[in-house]
Design a protein around this motif. Structure first.
Motif, PDB file in Angstrom:
ATOM      1  N   LEU A  53       0.858  -1.167   0.000  1.00  0.00           N
ATOM      2  CA  LEU A  53       0.000   0.000   0.000  1.00  0.00           C
ATOM      3  C   LEU A  53       0.903   1.228   0.000  1.00  0.00           C
ATOM      4  O   LEU A  53       1.839   1.301   0.795  1.00  0.00           O
ATOM      5  CB  LEU A  53      -0.898  -0.018   1.242  1.00  0.00           C
ATOM      6  N   ILE A  54       0.628   2.141  -0.921  1.00  0.00           N
ATOM      7  CA  ILE A  54       1.471   3.334  -1.023  1.00  0.00           C
ATOM      8  C   ILE A  54       0.608   4.576  -0.826  1.00  0.00           C
ATOM      9  O   ILE A  54      -0.363   4.792  -1.553  1.00  0.00           O
ATOM     10  CB  ILE A  54       2.196   3.356  -2.384  1.00  0.00           C
ATOM     11  N   ASP A  55       0.950   5.325   0.198  1.00  0.00           N
ATOM     12  CA  ASP A  55       0.218   6.554   0.495  1.00  0.00           C
ATOM     13  C   ASP A  55       0.947   7.707  -0.198  1.00  0.00           C
ATOM     14  O   ASP A  55       1.970   8.194   0.283  1.00  0.00           O
ATOM     15  CB  ASP A  55       0.173   6.751   2.017  1.00  0.00           C
ATOM     16  N   THR A  56       0.386   8.144  -1.323  1.00  0.00           N
ATOM     17  CA  THR A  56       1.109   9.139  -2.136  1.00  0.00           C
ATOM     18  C   THR A  56       1.159  10.501  -1.438  1.00  0.00           C
ATOM     19  O   THR A  56       2.004  11.327  -1.782  1.00  0.00           O
ATOM     20  CB  THR A  56       0.450   9.306  -3.520  1.00  0.00           C
ATOM     21  N   ASN A  57       0.276  10.725  -0.474  1.00  0.00           N
ATOM     22  CA  ASN A  57       0.343  12.005   0.237  1.00  0.00           C
ATOM     23  C   ASN A  57       1.594  12.094   1.103  1.00  0.00           C
ATOM     24  O   ASN A  57       2.070  13.179   1.414  1.00  0.00           O
ATOM     25  CB  ASN A  57      -0.903  12.187   1.119  1.00  0.00           C
ATOM     26  N   LYS A  58       2.105  10.927   1.513  1.00  0.00           N
ATOM     27  CA  LYS A  58       3.306  10.930   2.344  1.00  0.00           C
ATOM     28  C   LYS A  58       4.574  10.787   1.512  1.00  0.00           C
ATOM     29  O   LYS A  58       5.677  11.056   1.992  1.00  0.00           O
ATOM     30  CB  LYS A  58       3.243   9.767   3.345  1.00  0.00           C
ATOM     31  N   CYS A  59       4.427  10.325   0.276  1.00  0.00           N
ATOM     32  CA  CYS A  59       5.597  10.097  -0.590  1.00  0.00           C
ATOM     33  C   CYS A  59       6.308  11.425  -0.853  1.00  0.00           C
ATOM     34  O   CYS A  59       5.679  12.408  -1.241  1.00  0.00           O
ATOM     35  CB  CYS A  59       5.131   9.462  -1.901  1.00  0.00           C
ATOM     36  N   GLY A  60       7.618  11.451  -0.609  1.00  0.00           N
ATOM     37  CA  GLY A  60       8.367  12.699  -0.701  1.00  0.00           C
ATOM     38  C   GLY A  60       8.663  13.113  -2.133  1.00  0.00           C
ATOM     39  O   GLY A  60       9.180  12.321  -2.919  1.00  0.00           O
ATOM     40  N   ASP A  61       8.342  14.372  -2.444  1.00  0.00           N
ATOM     41  CA  ASP A  61       8.672  14.910  -3.765  1.00  0.00           C
ATOM     42  C   ASP A  61      10.202  14.973  -3.884  1.00  0.00           C
ATOM     43  O   ASP A  61      10.862  15.568  -3.035  1.00  0.00           O
ATOM     44  CB  ASP A  61       8.053  16.318  -3.897  1.00  0.00           C
ATOM     45  N   GLY A  62      10.740  14.326  -4.903  1.00  0.00           N
ATOM     46  CA  GLY A  62      12.190  14.341  -5.084  1.00  0.00           C
ATOM     47  C   GLY A  62      12.901  13.222  -4.332  1.00  0.00           C
ATOM     48  O   GLY A  62      14.085  12.974  -4.544  1.00  0.00           O
ATOM     49  N   CYS A  63      12.198  12.536  -3.442  1.00  0.00           N
ATOM     50  CA  CYS A  63      12.817  11.437  -2.691  1.00  0.00           C
ATOM     51  C   CYS A  63      12.896  10.204  -3.590  1.00  0.00           C
ATOM     52  O   CYS A  63      11.927   9.847  -4.255  1.00  0.00           O
ATOM     53  CB  CYS A  63      12.005  11.117  -1.439  1.00  0.00           C
ATOM     54  N   THR A  64      14.059   9.557  -3.613  1.00  0.00           N
ATOM     55  CA  THR A  64      14.200   8.331  -4.402  1.00  0.00           C
ATOM     56  C   THR A  64      14.777   7.205  -3.536  1.00  0.00           C
ATOM     57  O   THR A  64      15.436   6.301  -4.044  1.00  0.00           O
ATOM     58  CB  THR A  64      15.118   8.549  -5.628  1.00  0.00           C
ATOM     59  N   ASP A  65      14.511   7.264  -2.246  1.00  0.00           N
ATOM     60  CA  ASP A  65      15.058   6.262  -1.321  1.00  0.00           C
ATOM     61  C   ASP A  65      14.664   4.838  -1.704  1.00  0.00           C
ATOM     62  O   ASP A  65      15.467   3.910  -1.614  1.00  0.00           O
ATOM     63  CB  ASP A  65      14.586   6.549   0.116  1.00  0.00           C
ATOM     64  N   CYS A  66      13.393   4.680  -2.138  1.00  0.00           N
ATOM     65  CA  CYS A  66      12.922   3.332  -2.483  1.00  0.00           C
ATOM     66  C   CYS A  66      13.664   2.799  -3.712  1.00  0.00           C
ATOM     67  O   CYS A  66      14.028   1.623  -3.765  1.00  0.00           O
ATOM     68  CB  CYS A  66      11.412   3.336  -2.715  1.00  0.00           C
TER      69      CYS A  66
END
Ligand code: SF4
Ligand code: SF4
Lengths: 245, 161
Positions: A53-66
């Motif tokens: 499950l991916i909560d896009t509201n929490k996904c960081g803009d510019g973050c590529t950790d995953c």
């Protein structure tokens, strides 16, 4: 087309036993892992369906950790050729032209229940495990790339070049197709996929768990808040769900 | 003395012939075996002769079980073979698949049998990955002058009862 199923169902007869819970308690009440690990000698079963499950509201803009975690975990070193380099997970950016609202989200193999890649594979190399994880058996993949064309999520990559220094838990080689394995080597060991672990360090936008278990965190969240399938119209019932899109 | 010699001539001849025969048989039976690097552990998971003959069957069985059913037992897993059999030498060098010094290649080069396992799978334990020279994963070893004779093959693959 006939579905080639190489999974020997007779192996499941000893699945009655209770699965051990691999929970490492670091302090009373604090669990590092909440995923059930099966014993090594037990075959996977369809009692479990792994999902994300991916909560896009929490996904960081510019973050590529995953993405970085996936590449590191699975040894996906590139050749500085983005057109052909393997990519198991990528970040997409969506912009609402009307409002200017920007969202980013990771997309990987959606581990479809009725996977088109499995349907089209002429050799049975592309297959779905009993627990819903879609994989390529590279021992029998002939590199025809039908599955790449069939996948609506552009989730698969073809290995074009000789590789060196592959990880011992993630064999990969020239002439075969590959995609996100949901870190099956970790999942079988009772651990979370590498992207989920990495995401949980900061943004906490990704959840992994058993969609068949009503009491798993992912199932509870999905029940309470709902979760969308990308291209739900295709009726593939993917194991990866999104919130906020 | 002469009498003794005459009396025993037949025996002496027989003995000489026997010796000659024995030597020639010895020459034929002499097997130049490949030098196989020793493993880290004390004892392999199966008897050596069984492994020599059947390792490919076990690996293939385990491969399908792991790939499709998620069976992760270690006993017949390629990863464990490599972890035990491929080690650094005294100079800190690690042999790669294709080198005579690599456990798998020591025999496979000798017998002239190519395998594709290491186009994808790691030929060294995880902690040694990155060490050693590069390999040509699609290489074909040069098996000239390495043809194995029938007796050697038999000696290597026979399983004791
Ligand atoms: S997302 Fe693509 S690769 Fe993954 S299961 Fe669905 S069709 Fe197959
Ligand atoms: S590339 Fe491999 S996995 Fe994909 S359809 Fe062809 S044989 Fe199947």
């Amino acid at each position: 087309m006939k579905t080639v199923n190489t999974t020997d169902t007779s192996k499941r007869k000893f699945l009655g036993g209770a699965a051990a819970v691999a929970g490492i308690a670091i302090a009373p009440g604090v669990l590092l892992q909440t995923v059930n690990a099966k014993p090594d000698n037990e075959a996977v079963s369809n009692k479990v369906r792994w999902g994300m499950l991916i909560d896009t509201n929490k996904c960081g803009d510019g973050c590529t950790d995953c993405v970085t975690a996936c590449n590191t975990e699975n040894g996906l070193t590139g050749f500085e050729r983005p057109e052909t380099d393997s990519q198991w997970i990528r970040k997409l950016t969506l912009k609402d032209k009307q409002t200017g609202h920007v969202q980013t989200l990771p997309v990987m193999c959606q581990h479809c229940e009725t996977a088109p890649c499995v349907d089209v594979c002429p050799t049975g190399a592309s297959f779905k495990r009993e627990d819903g994880i879609v994989l390529v058996d590279k021992h029998i993949c002939i590199g025809c790339r039908y599955c790449m064309m069939a996948c609506p999520y552009k989730a698969r990559s073809f290995v074009h070049e000789d590789l060196q220094d592959q990880k011992d838990h993630a064999p990969r080689g020239k002439g075969t197709v590959e995609s996100c394995t949901m870190c099956v080597h970790k999942v079988d060991n009772g651990e979370n996929p590498a992207c989920v672990t990495a995401c949980n360090k900061e943004h906490k936008a990704m959840y992994f768990g058993d969609l068949n278990d009503a009491n798993s965190e992912i199932s509870k969240r999905l029940k309470q808040y709902g979760g969308k399938q990308i291209r739900a119209d295709l009726g593939l019932n993917p194991g990866v769900r999104y919130q906020g899109v | 003395m002469v009498l003794w010699f005459r009396k025993n001539l037949q025996n002496i001849m027989l003995a000489a012939i026997a010796m000659l025969l024995a030597t020639s048989v010895n020459v034929n039976a002499e097997v130049v075996a490949p030098v196989v690097p020793k493993g880290k552990g004390e004892q392999c998971v199966e008897p050596t002769d069984v492994m020599r003959k059947n390792h490919m069957e076990m690996l293939k069985h385990q491969r399908d079980e792991t790939m499709h059913n998620g069976i992760r037992t270690k006993k017949h897993a390629l990863k464990e073979c490599i972890a035990c059999h491929v080690q650094e030498d005294e100079k800190g060098q690690v042999a790669r698949f294709g080198d005579d010094g690599h456990f798998c290649s020591s025999c496979h080069n000798y017998a002239g049998v190519n395998v594709d396992c290491f186009q994808c799978h790691a030929d060294r334990p995880q902690e040694l990955i990155g060490k050693g020279h590069k390999i040509k994963p699609h290489h074909t070893a040069d098996f000239k002058d390495k043809a194995i004779n029938k007796e050697a093959l038999q000696a290597l693959t026979e399983v004791s009862k």
